[in-house]
Design an enzyme around this catalytic site. Sequence first.
Site, PDB file in Angstrom:
ATOM      1  N   LYS A  13     -12.455 113.424  57.605  1.00  0.00           N
ATOM      2  CA  LYS A  13     -13.832 112.940  57.535  1.00  0.00           C
ATOM      3  C   LYS A  13     -14.117 111.915  56.434  1.00  0.00           C
ATOM      4  CE  LYS A  13     -15.592 115.098  60.957  1.00  0.00           C
ATOM      5  NZ  LYS A  13     -14.819 114.358  61.961  1.00  0.00           N
ATOM      6  N   PRO A  33      -9.118 116.495  53.038  1.00  0.00           N
ATOM      7  CA  PRO A  33      -8.769 115.707  54.229  1.00  0.00           C
ATOM      8  C   PRO A  33      -8.597 116.509  55.526  1.00  0.00           C
ATOM      9  CG  PRO A  33      -6.917 115.805  52.702  1.00  0.00           C
ATOM     10  CD  PRO A  33      -8.066 116.445  52.017  1.00  0.00           C
ATOM     11  N   TYR A  83     -15.408 117.283  65.126  1.00  0.00           N
ATOM     12  CA  TYR A  83     -14.197 116.473  64.951  1.00  0.00           C
ATOM     13  C   TYR A  83     -14.414 115.040  65.446  1.00  0.00           C
ATOM     14  CZ  TYR A  83      -9.268 115.604  64.124  1.00  0.00           C
ATOM     15  OH  TYR A  83      -8.089 115.115  63.616  1.00  0.00           O
TER      16      TYR A  83
HETATM   17  P1  RFL Z   1     -11.695 104.016  48.065  1.00  0.00           P
HETATM   18  O1  RFL Z   1     -10.838 103.790  49.242  1.00  0.00           O
HETATM   19  O2  RFL Z   1     -11.254 104.950  47.015  1.00  0.00           O
HETATM   20  O3  RFL Z   1     -11.981 102.587  47.435  1.00  0.00           O
HETATM   21  C1  RFL Z   1     -12.604 102.444  46.169  1.00  0.00           C
HETATM   22  C2  RFL Z   1     -12.177 101.119  45.591  1.00  0.00           C
HETATM   23  O4  RFL Z   1     -12.852 100.932  44.336  1.00  0.00           O
HETATM   24  C3  RFL Z   1     -11.900 100.418  43.411  1.00  0.00           C
HETATM   25  N1  RFL Z   1     -12.342 100.718  42.028  1.00  0.00           N
HETATM   26  C4  RFL Z   1     -12.874  99.794  41.208  1.00  0.00           C
HETATM   27  N2  RFL Z   1     -13.159  98.506  41.392  1.00  0.00           N
HETATM   28  C5  RFL Z   1     -13.701  97.833  40.340  1.00  0.00           C
HETATM   29  N3  RFL Z   1     -13.912  98.393  39.112  1.00  0.00           N
HETATM   30  C6  RFL Z   1     -13.620  99.686  38.888  1.00  0.00           C
HETATM   31  N4  RFL Z   1     -13.797 100.227  37.690  1.00  0.00           N
HETATM   32  C7  RFL Z   1     -13.090 100.455  39.975  1.00  0.00           C
HETATM   33  N5  RFL Z   1     -12.691 101.738  40.106  1.00  0.00           N
HETATM   34  C8  RFL Z   1     -12.248 101.883  41.363  1.00  0.00           C
HETATM   35  C9  RFL Z   1     -10.605 101.117  43.778  1.00  0.00           C
HETATM   36  O5  RFL Z   1      -9.463 100.434  43.278  1.00  0.00           O
HETATM   37  C10 RFL Z   1     -10.683 101.082  45.302  1.00  0.00           C
HETATM   38  O6  RFL Z   1     -10.121  99.902  45.837  1.00  0.00           O
HETATM   39  O7  RFL Z   1     -13.173 104.510  48.506  1.00  0.00           O
HETATM   40  P2  RFL Z   1     -14.004 104.151  49.836  1.00  0.00           P
HETATM   41  O8  RFL Z   1     -14.003 102.675  50.110  1.00  0.00           O
HETATM   42  O9  RFL Z   1     -15.294 104.846  49.669  1.00  0.00           O
HETATM   43  O10 RFL Z   1     -13.183 104.806  51.031  1.00  0.00           O
HETATM   44  C11 RFL Z   1     -13.010 106.189  51.118  1.00  0.00           C
HETATM   45  C12 RFL Z   1     -11.690 106.525  51.807  1.00  0.00           C
HETATM   46  O11 RFL Z   1     -10.659 105.789  51.193  1.00  0.00           O
HETATM   47  C13 RFL Z   1     -11.369 108.014  51.750  1.00  0.00           C
HETATM   48  O12 RFL Z   1     -12.523 108.781  52.001  1.00  0.00           O
HETATM   49  C14 RFL Z   1     -10.299 108.419  52.795  1.00  0.00           C
HETATM   50  O13 RFL Z   1      -9.071 107.814  52.519  1.00  0.00           O
HETATM   51  C15 RFL Z   1     -10.125 109.944  52.819  1.00  0.00           C
HETATM   52  N6  RFL Z   1      -9.064 110.386  53.733  1.00  0.00           N
HETATM   53  C16 RFL Z   1      -9.291 110.463  55.090  1.00  0.00           C
HETATM   54  N7  RFL Z   1     -10.476 110.084  55.613  1.00  0.00           N
HETATM   55  C17 RFL Z   1     -10.674 110.115  56.968  1.00  0.00           C
HETATM   56  O14 RFL Z   1     -11.779 109.772  57.421  1.00  0.00           O
HETATM   57  N8  RFL Z   1      -9.677 110.484  57.851  1.00  0.00           N
HETATM   58  C18 RFL Z   1      -8.461 110.863  57.401  1.00  0.00           C
HETATM   59  O15 RFL Z   1      -7.601 111.124  58.230  1.00  0.00           O
HETATM   60  C19 RFL Z   1      -8.237 110.896  55.971  1.00  0.00           C
HETATM   61  N9  RFL Z   1      -7.056 111.257  55.494  1.00  0.00           N
HETATM   62  C20 RFL Z   1      -7.825 110.752  53.232  1.00  0.00           C
HETATM   63  C21 RFL Z   1      -6.827 111.197  54.146  1.00  0.00           C
HETATM   64  C22 RFL Z   1      -7.537 110.683  51.863  1.00  0.00           C
HETATM   65  C23 RFL Z   1      -6.301 111.070  51.409  1.00  0.00           C
HETATM   66  N10 RFL Z   1      -6.084 110.974  50.011  1.00  0.00           N
HETATM   67  C24 RFL Z   1      -4.954 110.365  49.448  1.00  0.00           C
HETATM   68  C25 RFL Z   1      -7.144 111.265  49.075  1.00  0.00           C
HETATM   69  C26 RFL Z   1      -5.594 111.584  53.708  1.00  0.00           C
HETATM   70  C27 RFL Z   1      -5.323 111.555  52.337  1.00  0.00           C
HETATM   71  C28 RFL Z   1      -3.967 112.047  51.919  1.00  0.00           C
HETATM   72  C1  PHB Z   2      -3.495 111.226  58.673  1.00  0.00           C
HETATM   73  O1  PHB Z   2      -3.176 110.768  57.575  1.00  0.00           O
HETATM   74  O2  PHB Z   2      -3.027 110.777  59.734  1.00  0.00           O
HETATM   75  C2  PHB Z   2      -4.440 112.370  58.755  1.00  0.00           C
HETATM   76  C3  PHB Z   2      -4.978 112.890  57.581  1.00  0.00           C
HETATM   77  C4  PHB Z   2      -5.873 113.950  57.661  1.00  0.00           C
HETATM   78  C5  PHB Z   2      -6.216 114.470  58.906  1.00  0.00           C
HETATM   79  C6  PHB Z   2      -5.697 113.935  60.066  1.00  0.00           C
HETATM   80  C7  PHB Z   2      -4.798 112.873  59.992  1.00  0.00           C
HETATM   81  O3  PHB Z   2      -7.081 115.511  58.982  1.00  0.00           O
END
Ligand code: RFL
Ligand code: PHB
Length: 392
Positions: A299, A295, A387
């Site tokens: 992206k 993260p 970015y």
């Molecule tokens: P998701 O959000 O994981 O959604 C996938 C969905 O599929 C479901 N699923 C199923 N459904 C049916 N049958 C099954 N067998 C299934 N298995 C799974 C799940 O329940 C879920 O609802 O993927 P998607 O849609 O591709 O989205 C991706 C984003 O969620 C992810 O890339 C971001 O959250 C990553 N991320 C960040 N991305 C950014 O662009 N900017 C950020 O600031 C940022 N910060 C982060 C992040 C991810 C984090 N974590 C927890 C990994 C910060 C964190 C801490």
């Molecule tokens: C956020 O959760 O706000 C977040 C996560 C990853 C980043 C920036 C912001 O790189």
Amino acid sequence: MASERTQVGIIGSGPSGLLLSQLLDRNGIDNVVLERRSRQYVLGRIRAGVLERGMVELMRQAGVRERMDREGMVHHGFSIAFNNGIHRVDLRELAGGSVMIYGQTEVTRDLMDARDAGGGRLVYEAEEVRIDSLEEDGALLRYRTSGEDHTLECEFVAGCDGYYGPSRRAIPDTVLRVYERVYPFGWMGLLSQTPPVHDEIVYARHPRGFALCSMRSASLSRYYVQCSLDDQVADWPDERFWEELRRRLPDTLSDILVTGPSIEKSIAPLRSFVAEPMRYKRLFLAGDAGHIVPPTGAKGLNLAASDIHYLSRAFIAWYHDSNAALLDDYSEQCLRRVWKAERFSWWMTNLLHTLPENEPFEHRMQDAELDYVFSSQAMMTAVAENYVGLPY
Ligand code: RFL
Ligand code: PHB
């Protein structure tokens, strides 16, 4: 056994699946979303917070601009703190761009509401979703809800089911190539009803480990500290988190940090992962199902959005003009952008984290690289351009 048909079967109702569903619906393409979790569970996941211009534009195309444009915060820069100083990257001046701070939870809520208003077919708590047959001209999905078996006959399947979902596994091992790096640390995240310590995002490099100060609104802060892979949330009572965060920030910020009780705390591992190709027969992977970035570059969600941009355009060309060219190009086109975002996220991660086995030499390399970034217009421009998001 209940049977249904649709043009595009979408597995997963994260941002990828919901955005695709909404864009297809607005272009008259029938689709059904199958989601393993409940709606409340999906809405409760706290994740990304930073939207690139491309994602903001897609939300507008999807007809869900109103609340984002009203409540989202436009940031024209962000900062990197190191050696007790704070250094700003001016996104507007260097790259003519900005990012929008709007939580993934809000993105998801807006898209779910729009799907409901448009009569979208979303099946929550769909158990044992599997791709039963996958052919050159269609696919059959099977799942269970409330103890009943269902089939969904699809012309195409969009695998939007995240890293752990079944879609990627439907591609035979003989076809699929995966590239992976697992980092030897995690992020401990905390959400609190406190004013953010700074008016823009701050990434901090410190010998004790990386820290990140982000936000969701003027009164809601999101902070992260680098933690050990063995750590559990219980190892991080609020007091320990705040103390550690304070130690890793420059004095100018730690002196004014407002702390308060946590609303949510979670630990995330950090991983780089790419699966190639992103298409197999009539299955198309999108978002975290096809690739993961650590993260640090913000992206992940934005890469999911660019996949959905390419995929929705490709389905529209197919259904409106019987043109398969964009579907055929999908994997290659996505992957070119994916690899560049992987590179940036990997670079930011290596630049800012303290590696457990870090040698003094690597430390000096990080120091030199940071010094170089902030003394070279060319380097800072490259950081800013990545970015705000590379063009689609
Ligand atoms: P998701 O959000 O994981 O959604 C996938 C969905 O599929 C479901 N699923 C199923 N459904 C049916 N049958 C099954 N067998 C299934 N298995 C799974 C799940 O329940 C879920 O609802 O993927 P998607 O849609 O591709 O989205 C991706 C984003 O969620 C992810 O890339 C971001 O959250 C990553 N991320 C960040 N991305 C950014 O662009 N900017 C950020 O600031 C940022 N910060 C982060 C992040 C991810 C984090 N974590 C927890 C990994 C910060 C964190 C801490
Ligand atoms: C956020 O959760 O706000 C977040 C996560 C990853 C980043 C920036 C912001 O790189």
